[in-house]
Design a protein around this motif. Structure first.
Motif, PDB file in Angstrom:
ATOM      1  N   LYS A  25      27.097 105.817  93.204  1.00  0.00           N
ATOM      2  CA  LYS A  25      26.559 106.978  93.909  1.00  0.00           C
ATOM      3  C   LYS A  25      25.813 106.484  95.141  1.00  0.00           C
ATOM      4  N   LEU A  26      26.035 107.160  96.254  1.00  0.00           N
ATOM      5  CA  LEU A  26      25.439 106.752  97.527  1.00  0.00           C
ATOM      6  C   LEU A  26      24.256 107.639  97.889  1.00  0.00           C
ATOM      7  N   GLU A  39      22.227 110.061 100.263  1.00  0.00           N
ATOM      8  CA  GLU A  39      22.722 111.119 101.145  1.00  0.00           C
ATOM      9  C   GLU A  39      21.858 111.222 102.399  1.00  0.00           C
ATOM     10  N   ASN A  45      29.077 107.818 104.292  1.00  0.00           N
ATOM     11  CA  ASN A  45      29.538 108.488 103.077  1.00  0.00           C
ATOM     12  C   ASN A  45      30.567 107.605 102.365  1.00  0.00           C
ATOM     13  N   GLU A  95      32.052 113.190  98.297  1.00  0.00           N
ATOM     14  CA  GLU A  95      31.492 112.719  99.565  1.00  0.00           C
ATOM     15  C   GLU A  95      30.528 111.550  99.404  1.00  0.00           C
ATOM     16  N   TYR A  96      29.814 111.523  98.281  1.00  0.00           N
ATOM     17  CA  TYR A  96      28.820 110.471  98.097  1.00  0.00           C
ATOM     18  C   TYR A  96      29.040 109.657  96.820  1.00  0.00           C
TER      19      TYR A  96
END
Length: 514
Positions: A103-104, A106, A117, A152-153
């Motif tokens: 998980k990135l 945001e 992203n 997206e993330y």
């Protein structure tokens, strides 16, 4: 399933080689010499220009010193423990031993305004793995079979088999995430675009590189407004500039100059044991360097202790390829080294017809390598070889060495991950001949041991495989280890907040000047 959630901000500190920071426009003379007077500016003197400014396309510490301020990685190493911690990543989970779901964070943008992203991560890693691009550190992601954008993330990395050093690899400066737009539309090797605390301003090749503070940084902006990397080919000149205040810090201090630097009144000098290894490498695709007896003769003929004794305490004598500060080190490996024995070296030379063999030592024109070359030239001449030295400036040297256009050369490896697998695999595994395996060493048994050290998630099992591989390589002698390095830096006392870890990496993000 293993899930780890990281909360809060993680300091961007360190990861690969070199130094510290300084400031103050006054040296021991107490007067300004027209240098960087403003506390919001800082200048670093480097004896070599960067080879490039793209983490995908470079693999040298000089370039990394710049890219580390501009780009960021998914994870970063804790400067004290060297354990990976999240940076651009928020958390990760491993639903099975071959899957990494990351998980990135945001709301982060690249310096060109485009979004950070999962697509950017996928693009960067795809480029690293693209054989047409020939990224020199593609080996970091070699076990990764696929890179998928879940949303997206969220990015999902699937490996062919378990990959023990994954987080260490994702912390490496060469795994930094680049702007896909900037890479497609321009040349990030000349004009880098990342997410880091500093933005690229200009590069006058052979003279200087300038960075400025990223006002829109996703954390608090840096205190330093302007960073200048000044190319100063002569070390003595760089030291004079440090003394007068024209530059605020230097690193990788040559031993011959250490006493002078330590005598400067307004300058601090730090020394600590590091992860770097420096070595003499043979080109294993040329004769007689591909012959074990020749390599053994050279190894017996080199007195590393005589070299280290001249380093004024900034080198460690240990002939193990994996050094004491690197994961996988086992003290027992030192017993496998070809210890200095000039008489045995002469005997091997006579018995195998190597007497008078002409060899060329290829060296970058940097003080540490030149000192190695001069000492080794003298020692090998004494055992009956006809030795000469060829030098070349840094970027050209790297290109020439990578192409295998040499006989014997001096190189170093910063061990930015502090993991033995990421020392042995890129440098000595046959997969990387023509890239980071400059010696062009190929041994299927060694390759298998290194692969096993990478594919196990059992850390004790990894250590054992690394030890076996290390001993095997020491006996094959594609390298003669010259020393394990010390991290050295000299900086003006008004500089605060710079942290240097054993890999030699430093970040200017937390630095302030009085």
């Amino acid at each position: 399933m293993k899930r780890i959630k990281f909360v809060g901000l993680v300091l961007l500190f360190i990861t690969g080689i070199l130094v510290m920071a300084g400031c103050n426009s006054e040296g021991s003379s107490g007067k300004s010499d027209g240098g960087s007077d403003a506390p919001s500016e800082i200048t670093y003197a480097t004896t070599s220009d960067a080879a490039g400014l793209s983490p995908i396309d470079t693999n040298d510490s000089v370039s990394s010193n710049v890219t580390y301020q501009v780009y960021e990685t998914l994870f970063t190493q804790n400067p004290e423990t060297l354990e990976p911690e999240p940076l651009l990543a928020e958390s990760y989970e491993t639903p099975d031993e071959n899957t990494w779901v990351i998980k990135l964070k945001e709301g982060i943008t690249f310096h060109d305004g485009t979004p950070f992203n999962a697509e950017a991560v996928k693009y960067t890693f795809d480029q690293m793995k693209d054989p047409d691009r020939a990224a020199p550190r593609a080996s970091l992601l070699d076990p990764v079979e696929s890179i998928e954008v879940k949303d997206e993330y969220t990015v999902v990395l699937k490996t062919k088999e378990p990959y023990g050093p994954m987080l260490a690899a994702l912390s490496h400066t060469n795994a930094a995430i680049v702007s896909p737009t900037a890479d497609k539309e321009g040349d990030i090797n000349k004009e880098p675009v990342g997410t880091g605390p500093f933005v690229f301003e200009e590069w006058v090749e052979g003279d200087h590189i300038t960075l400025t503070k990223n006002e829109d940084y996703w954390r608090e902006p840096a205190e330093i407004e302007t960073v200048t990397y000044k190319v100063v080919p002569e070390v003595s000149t760089a030291i004079s500039m440090l003394e007068t205040g024209e530059v605020q810090f230097i690193d990788a201090i040559p031993s011959d100059h250490l006493g002078r630097v330590e005598s400067i009144g307004n300058v601090e000098v730090q020394k600590s044991e590091g992860t770097r290894v420096s070595y003499l490498g043979f080109n294993m695709e040329k004769e007689p360097f591909n012959e074990l007896e020749f390599r053994k003769a050279v190894a017996y003929g080199i007195n590393q202790e005589a070299y280290v004794s001249q380093l004024n305490g900034i080198g460690v004598h240990n002939e193990s390829i994996i050094g004491p500060k690197v994961f996988g080190y086992n003290e027992e490996a030192t017993s496998s080294a070809y210890e200095y024995d000039p008489e045995k070296a002469k005997q091997i030379i006579q018995e195998n017809g190597y007497d008078g063999q002409e060899i060329t030592l290829f060296s970058a024109n940097r003080d540490n390598y030149m000192k190695m070359a001069e000492i080794v030239e003298s020692q090998l001449t004494e055992i009956g070889l006809n030795v000469s030295i060829e030098t070349m400036e840094w970027a050209s040297f790297l290109d020439t060495a990578r192409q295998g256009d040499y006989e014997m050369t001096f190189l170093g490896w910063a061990n930015s991950t502090a993991d033995g697998s990421e020392l042995l695999y890129p440098n000595l595994h046959s997969d990387n001949i023509g890239a980071s395996n400059y010696s062009r060493y190929s041994n299927s048994e060694f390759d298998k041991l290194v692969e096993e050290s990478r594919t196990s998630v059992d850390q004790e099992a990894r250590k054992e495989k690394l030890h076996e591989a290390n001993v095997l390589a020491m006996k094959d002698a594609p390298w003669v280890v010259m020393q394990h390095g010390m991290v050295t830096l000299a900086y003006d006392k008004s500089v605060e907040g710079l942290v240097v870890d054993p890999t030699g990496m430093w970040s200017l993000y937390p630095v302030t000047r009085e």
